[in-house]
Write a protein that holds these residues in place. Structure first.
Motif, mmCIF file in Angstrom:
data_model
loop_
_atom_site.group_PDB
_atom_site.id
_atom_site.type_symbol
_atom_site.label_atom_id
_atom_site.label_comp_id
_atom_site.label_asym_id
_atom_site.label_seq_id
_atom_site.Cartn_x
_atom_site.Cartn_y
_atom_site.Cartn_z
ATOM 1 N N ALA A 141 17.051 -15.016 8.972
ATOM 2 C CA ALA A 141 16.391 -15.507 7.763
ATOM 3 C C ALA A 141 17.320 -15.390 6.562
ATOM 4 C CB ALA A 141 15.105 -14.734 7.505
ATOM 5 N N ASP A 142 17.524 -16.492 5.861
ATOM 6 C CA ASP A 142 18.349 -16.454 4.656
ATOM 7 C C ASP A 142 17.592 -15.834 3.483
ATOM 8 O OD1 ASP A 142 20.708 -16.867 3.299
ATOM 9 O OD2 ASP A 142 20.245 -18.929 2.732
ATOM 10 N N MET A 143 16.281 -15.645 3.633
ATOM 11 C CA MET A 143 15.469 -15.038 2.586
ATOM 12 C C MET A 143 15.477 -13.510 2.645
ATOM 13 S SD MET A 143 14.441 -17.703 1.010
ATOM 14 C CE MET A 143 13.262 -16.981 -0.128
ATOM 15 N N LYS A 144 16.086 -12.956 3.658
ATOM 16 C CA LYS A 144 15.978 -11.507 3.877
ATOM 17 C C LYS A 144 16.602 -10.682 2.766
ATOM 18 C CE LYS A 144 20.048 -11.349 6.908
ATOM 19 N NZ LYS A 144 20.328 -12.809 6.849
ATOM 20 N N SER A 145 17.600 -11.230 2.062
ATOM 21 C CA SER A 145 18.254 -10.443 1.009
ATOM 22 C C SER A 145 17.293 -10.118 -0.126
ATOM 23 C CB SER A 145 19.463 -11.198 0.459
ATOM 24 O OG SER A 145 19.074 -12.402 -0.181
ATOM 25 N N LEU A 146 16.239 -10.924 -0.286
ATOM 26 C CA LEU A 146 15.241 -10.652 -1.319
ATOM 27 C C LEU A 146 14.304 -9.523 -0.923
ATOM 28 C CD1 LEU A 146 14.596 -14.370 -2.141
ATOM 29 C CD2 LEU A 146 15.202 -12.669 -3.871
ATOM 30 N N LEU A 147 14.310 -9.173 0.346
ATOM 31 C CA LEU A 147 13.420 -8.128 0.851
ATOM 32 C C LEU A 147 14.209 -6.928 1.368
ATOM 33 C CD1 LEU A 147 10.903 -10.413 2.807
ATOM 34 C CD2 LEU A 147 10.635 -9.463 0.514
ATOM 35 N N VAL A 148 15.452 -6.806 0.911
ATOM 36 C CA VAL A 148 16.316 -5.739 1.427
ATOM 37 C C VAL A 148 15.774 -4.354 1.109
ATOM 38 C CG1 VAL A 148 17.809 -5.642 -0.615
ATOM 39 C CG2 VAL A 148 18.734 -5.029 1.617
ATOM 40 N N SER A 149 14.966 -4.223 0.068
ATOM 41 C CA SER A 149 14.425 -2.909 -0.291
ATOM 42 C C SER A 149 13.127 -2.588 0.441
ATOM 43 C CB SER A 149 14.167 -2.841 -1.800
ATOM 44 O OG SER A 149 13.067 -3.670 -2.165
ATOM 45 N N VAL A 150 12.610 -3.534 1.229
ATOM 46 C CA VAL A 150 11.303 -3.341 1.875
ATOM 47 C C VAL A 150 11.445 -2.535 3.155
ATOM 48 C CG1 VAL A 150 9.365 -4.517 2.983
ATOM 49 C CG2 VAL A 150 10.355 -5.437 0.873
ATOM 50 N N GLU A 151 10.636 -1.495 3.259
ATOM 51 C CA GLU A 151 10.609 -0.656 4.457
ATOM 52 C C GLU A 151 9.547 -1.129 5.429
ATOM 53 O OE1 GLU A 151 9.120 3.832 5.053
ATOM 54 O OE2 GLU A 151 11.054 3.689 4.006
ATOM 55 N N ASP A 152 8.365 -1.513 4.919
ATOM 56 C CA ASP A 152 7.291 -1.948 5.808
ATOM 57 C C ASP A 152 6.267 -2.763 5.014
ATOM 58 O OD1 ASP A 152 5.940 -2.263 8.163
ATOM 59 O OD2 ASP A 152 5.053 -0.266 8.193
ATOM 60 N N VAL A 153 5.529 -3.596 5.744
ATOM 61 C CA VAL A 153 4.429 -4.380 5.173
ATOM 62 C C VAL A 153 3.216 -4.118 6.038
ATOM 63 C CG1 VAL A 153 3.642 -6.657 4.435
ATOM 64 C CG2 VAL A 153 6.098 -6.163 4.521
ATOM 65 N N THR A 154 2.115 -3.687 5.438
ATOM 66 C CA THR A 154 0.931 -3.309 6.220
ATOM 67 C C THR A 154 -0.334 -3.943 5.650
ATOM 68 O OG1 THR A 154 0.668 -1.282 4.911
ATOM 69 C CG2 THR A 154 1.911 -1.122 6.969
ATOM 70 N N LYS A 155 -1.290 -4.111 6.530
ATOM 71 C CA LYS A 155 -2.613 -4.625 6.171
ATOM 72 C C LYS A 155 -3.554 -3.461 5.893
ATOM 73 C CE LYS A 155 -6.520 -6.953 8.451
ATOM 74 N NZ LYS A 155 -6.931 -7.688 9.684
ATOM 75 N N VAL A 156 -4.256 -3.521 4.749
ATOM 76 C CA VAL A 156 -5.284 -2.538 4.429
ATOM 77 C C VAL A 156 -6.638 -3.060 4.886
ATOM 78 C CG1 VAL A 156 -6.424 -1.253 2.583
ATOM 79 C CG2 VAL A 156 -3.953 -1.681 2.463
ATOM 80 N N ASP A 157 -6.935 -4.298 4.506
ATOM 81 C CA ASP A 157 -8.097 -5.021 4.992
ATOM 82 C C ASP A 157 -7.758 -6.500 4.931
ATOM 83 O OD1 ASP A 157 -8.678 -5.991 2.303
ATOM 84 O OD2 ASP A 157 -9.608 -4.047 1.897
ATOM 85 N N ASP A 158 -8.685 -7.371 5.189
ATOM 86 C CA ASP A 158 -8.391 -8.805 5.281
ATOM 87 C C ASP A 158 -7.822 -9.384 3.991
ATOM 88 O OD1 ASP A 158 -9.010 -9.068 7.904
ATOM 89 O OD2 ASP A 158 -10.987 -9.980 7.607
ATOM 90 N N LEU A 159 -8.110 -8.757 2.860
ATOM 91 C CA LEU A 159 -7.659 -9.299 1.586
ATOM 92 C C LEU A 159 -6.818 -8.297 0.791
ATOM 93 C CD1 LEU A 159 -10.844 -11.296 0.448
ATOM 94 C CD2 LEU A 159 -8.743 -12.198 1.459
ATOM 95 N N THR A 160 -6.212 -7.350 1.489
ATOM 96 C CA THR A 160 -5.344 -6.372 0.814
ATOM 97 C C THR A 160 -4.121 -6.089 1.674
ATOM 98 O OG1 THR A 160 -7.336 -5.316 -0.117
ATOM 99 C CG2 THR A 160 -5.246 -4.123 -0.309
ATOM 100 N N VAL A 161 -2.965 -6.160 1.035
ATOM 101 C CA VAL A 161 -1.696 -5.890 1.712
ATOM 102 C C VAL A 161 -0.914 -4.883 0.889
ATOM 103 C CG1 VAL A 161 0.571 -6.883 2.272
ATOM 104 C CG2 VAL A 161 -1.491 -8.102 2.894
#
Length: 531
Positions: A120-140
Motif C-alpha cells: 500500500a502506498d498509503m501506509k506512510s500516513l499510518l506509520v504511527s498506528v499500532e492497532d485499529v479496533t472496533k468498540v461497537d458497530d459505530l465506534t472505532v
C-alpha cells in the motif's frame, strides 16, 4: 495546544457540512490530462487517484475546497482522556455502501489495516498506528505508537471499502503498482460516496452515476446525476473540447490559454494556488550516476554541485515565461498552507550563473558533466516545459542534461524504485504539516517511510527527529523540532525547489467550480448555476 484542547477543536470541526441547493439534473462531463492509475483506494498515493476516490469512496474526515477539515464517515473524534495514545471515532449511522450493505466499524478496521499492508502506498500516513479496533458497530479506536495529536490530519485520503465485498471478490490484498499486478479493486469499486461506478475504461473514460441512497444527499450542492470522466492528454484538445461544449469542465487548463478563455463566450475560468510544491530531486545515494559521462564517482554527491544546480535555475523566468504568472517561485518544499512554512525558508536561492559555474569547477568538474533529467509530461502544470527550461539553464553552467519526458505511469514507479539520477516531482501535502514532507521525501527509505525518497539521502540522526514528530504532543516543542529539521534538510540541497504551482479550472458558465487547494475536487461540493 494541549491534547484535550486539540481533540475538542477536532470534535467541533466534525460537525460542519454544506447546505443544499436544488437545481436541474444533469451530466457533468469532466476532462483532465491524466487518468487514475488504479481504482484500488490504498494502492497509489497520487492526486489523480484521490480525485477518483473522493467521488466513489469516503474517508473518515475530509477537506473541503478551502482545505478546512470536516467530518465524512466520522461525526466526532477525540483523544481518549485516560490514554493520549488512542483516538476514538464515532461513525456516521445509517450509511450504506453502493451494494446496499450497511457501513460499520468492521469496514473501517478492515480498510485501515489494508492501507497498512506492505504494497500500500498509503501506509506512510499510518506509520504511527499500532492497532485499529472496533468498540461497537459505530465506534472505532486507533492506537498509536505514543501520542499523536495530528493523526486525524493523516486520514483525509484514507478511503473506506466494504469489507464483505472485498472478501467476496478476493480484493483484501492491496494492488502492488510497482509489479503492475491487478486485483478486483483495480477496475471495480464499492464505496459509500455520492457516486457509484458504472464503467471503467482506463485512459479512455470512467462513468459514475449518482447514488440515490447516499447519506448526504440533502447536503449535496447540485443535482448532477452522472459523471463522465475523460483523460485528454493533449492540452489543445482539452481546450477545444471545452470551447465546443463537448466537455463541461477541464480541471487543468494550460496557463497559456487562460486569458483567451476568460473572454470566450459561455466559459468561466477560476484560478488559485495549490498546496503543491514542484521541485527537482538529485540522486546522492549511488556511487556513480547511471546516465553521466563521469565514471567512478557521483557529481550530485558533492553539495557544491547541488548548490550550483539551485543557483542556476532562474525561477522568475520560469514563472514569467513557462507558467505565464501561474506559480510562486519557491525555496522550500512546502506551501504557505503547511505547518512549518516560513517566508524566510521559502526565499528562492539567488540566481547566479557565474557563482554556480565556479561551484561546479571547485567541485572538480570544470568542464561540467552529463546526466539525464526525467520528467512527467502529463501530471503537473506545464511540467515538460519546466524541464525544457531547466535543461537550458543548466547548460549555462556545464551540466549537459538530456530530457526524457514521459507519463506519470512510468515516471512515478521509477522514482520509488530509485532508478533516476535527476528528476522532477510535485508534492501535495494533504496533512498540511511538514512531517508529511520529511517522512516521505527525506527520511531513510524503508518499507513504510521514505517511500518517495528517490535521492538516496539518508541521515539516521535526522530520522530520529522526524520519527519524534509522530509522538510529540506539546505543539510548541513539536514546531521547534520541525524548524530544526527544515534547517538541516535545506542545507542538504538534495532537492531544488522550483515553485508552488497555481491551477486553473475552465468550465461552462453554468458551473462555478472553485479551485480546490489540494486539486482533489469533490463533485458533491460543486455548485451548478444552471437555471
Amino acid at each position: 495546544m494541549s491534547t484535550k484542547r486539540f481533540a475538542l477543536a477536532a470534535l467541533l470541526a466534525g460537525a460542519t457540512f454544506l447546505t443544499a441547493v436544488s437545481v436541474e439534473a444533469r451530466t457533468l462531463r469532466w476532462a483532465r490530462s491524466q487518468d487514475a492509475t488504479t481504482l484500488d483506494p490504498h494502492s497509489g498515493n497520487t492526486g489523480p487517484n484521490h480525485v477518483m476516490g473522493h467521488n466513489i469512496y469516503e474517508p473518515l474526515v475530509l477537506r473541503a475546497f478551502d482545505g478546512k477539515l470536516q467530518g465524512a464517515l466520522a461525526t466526532e473524534w477525540r483523544v481518549l482522556p485516560d490514554d493520549p495514545s488512542t483516538w476514538e471515532f464515532k461513525l456516521r449511522p445509517n450509511v450504506k455502501f453502493h451494494n446496499g450493505n450497511a457501513f460499520t466499524a468492521d469496514d473501517v478496521v478492515f480498510s485501515l489495516k489494508r492501507a497498512m499492508q506492505p504494497a500500500a502506498d498509503m501506509k506512510s500516513l499510518l506509520v504511527s498506528v499500532e492497532d485499529v479496533t472496533k468498540v461497537d458497530d459505530l465506534t472505532v479506536r486507533i492506537k498509536t505508537k505514543g501520542p499523536n495529536a495530528l493523526l486525524v490530519n493523516n486520514l483525509t485520503n484514507m478511503f473506506i471499502m466494504d469489507k464483505e465485498w472485498s472478501e467476496q471478490n478476493n480484493a483484501t490484498q492491496v494492488q502492488d503498482l510497482k509489479s503492475k499486478t491487478e486485483n478486483f479493486a483495480t477496475r471495480n469499486a464499492m464505496g459509500t460516496g455520492p457516486f457509484q461506478l458504472v464503467s471503467r475504461e482506463p485512459d479512455q473514460r470512467t462513468v459514475m452515476r449518482r447514488f440515490e441512497n447516499y447519506w448526504g444527499r440533502d447536503a449535496v450542492q447540485n443535482d448532477i446525476t452522472e459523471i463522465v470522466y475523460r483523460p485528454i492528454p493533449e492540452a489543445a484538445t482539452r481546450v477545444a473540447a471545452l470551447l465546443s461544449g463537448e466537455v463541461d469542465w477541464v480541471q487543468d487548463l494550460p496557463p497559456q490559454d487562460i486569458e483567451r478563455l476568460r473572454t470566450a463566450q459561455g466559459v468561466r475560468v477560476n484560478t488559485g494556488p495549490e498546496n503543491r510544491p514542484i521541485f527537482l530531486g538529485m540522486n546522492v545515494g549511488v556511487p556513480e550516476l547511471r546516465s553521466s559521462d563521469v565514471k567512478g564517482k557521483n557529481p550530485f554527491a558533492d553539495v557544491r554541485v547541488r548548490q550550483a544546480v539551485n543557483g542556476a535555475i532562474n525561477r522568475d523566468a520560469i514563472q514569467r515565461v513557462v507558467m505565464r504568472g501561474q506559480s510562486q517561485p519557491a525555496g522550500m518544499i512546502a506551501s504557505p498552507l503547511v505547518n512549518g512554512y516560513t517566508k524566510e525558508l521559502d526565499t528562492p536561492p539567488k540566481y547566479d550563473v557565474a557563482a554556480a559555474r565556479k561551484m561546479i569547477a571547485d567541485a572538480g568538474y570544470p568542464n561540467g558533466f552529463s546526466t539525464t533529467l526525467h520528467c512527467t509530461n502529463d501530471r503537473y502544470v506545464n511540467d515538460e516545459g519546466i524541464c525544457q527550461a531547466v535543461v537550458g539553464m543548466l547548460g549555462q553552467i556545464g551540466i549537459k542534461a538530456t530530457l526524457v519526458a514521459q507519463s506519470l505511469r512510468v515516471h512515478f514507479p521509477a522514482i520509488q524504485r530509485g532508478e533516476y539520477d535527476f528528476y522532477l516531482l510535485g508534492w501535495g501535502i494533504p496533512t498540511f504539516d511538514s512531517h508529511y514532507v520529511f517522512n516521505d521525501l527525506y527520511r531513510t527509505k524503508t518499507s513504510s517511510a521514505g517511500t518517495w525518497n528517490g535521492t538516496g539521502f539518508s541521515d539516521p540522526e535526522l530520522d530520529k527527529k522526524i520519527d519524534s514528530l509522530n509522538s510529540e504532543v506539546d505543539l510548541a516543542k513539536r514546531n521547534a523540532t520541525i524548524a530544526e529539521i527544515w534547517k538541516q534538510v535545506q542545507a542538504s540541497n538534495v532537492y531544488a525547489p522550483i515553485h508552488n504551482q497555481f491551477i486553473a479550472y475552465g468550465m461552462r458558465s453554468d458551473f462555478d467550480i472553485p479551485v480546490d487547494v489540494e486539486n482533489t475536487p469533490k463533485v458533491r461540493f460543486i455548485e451548478s448555476r444552471r437555471s
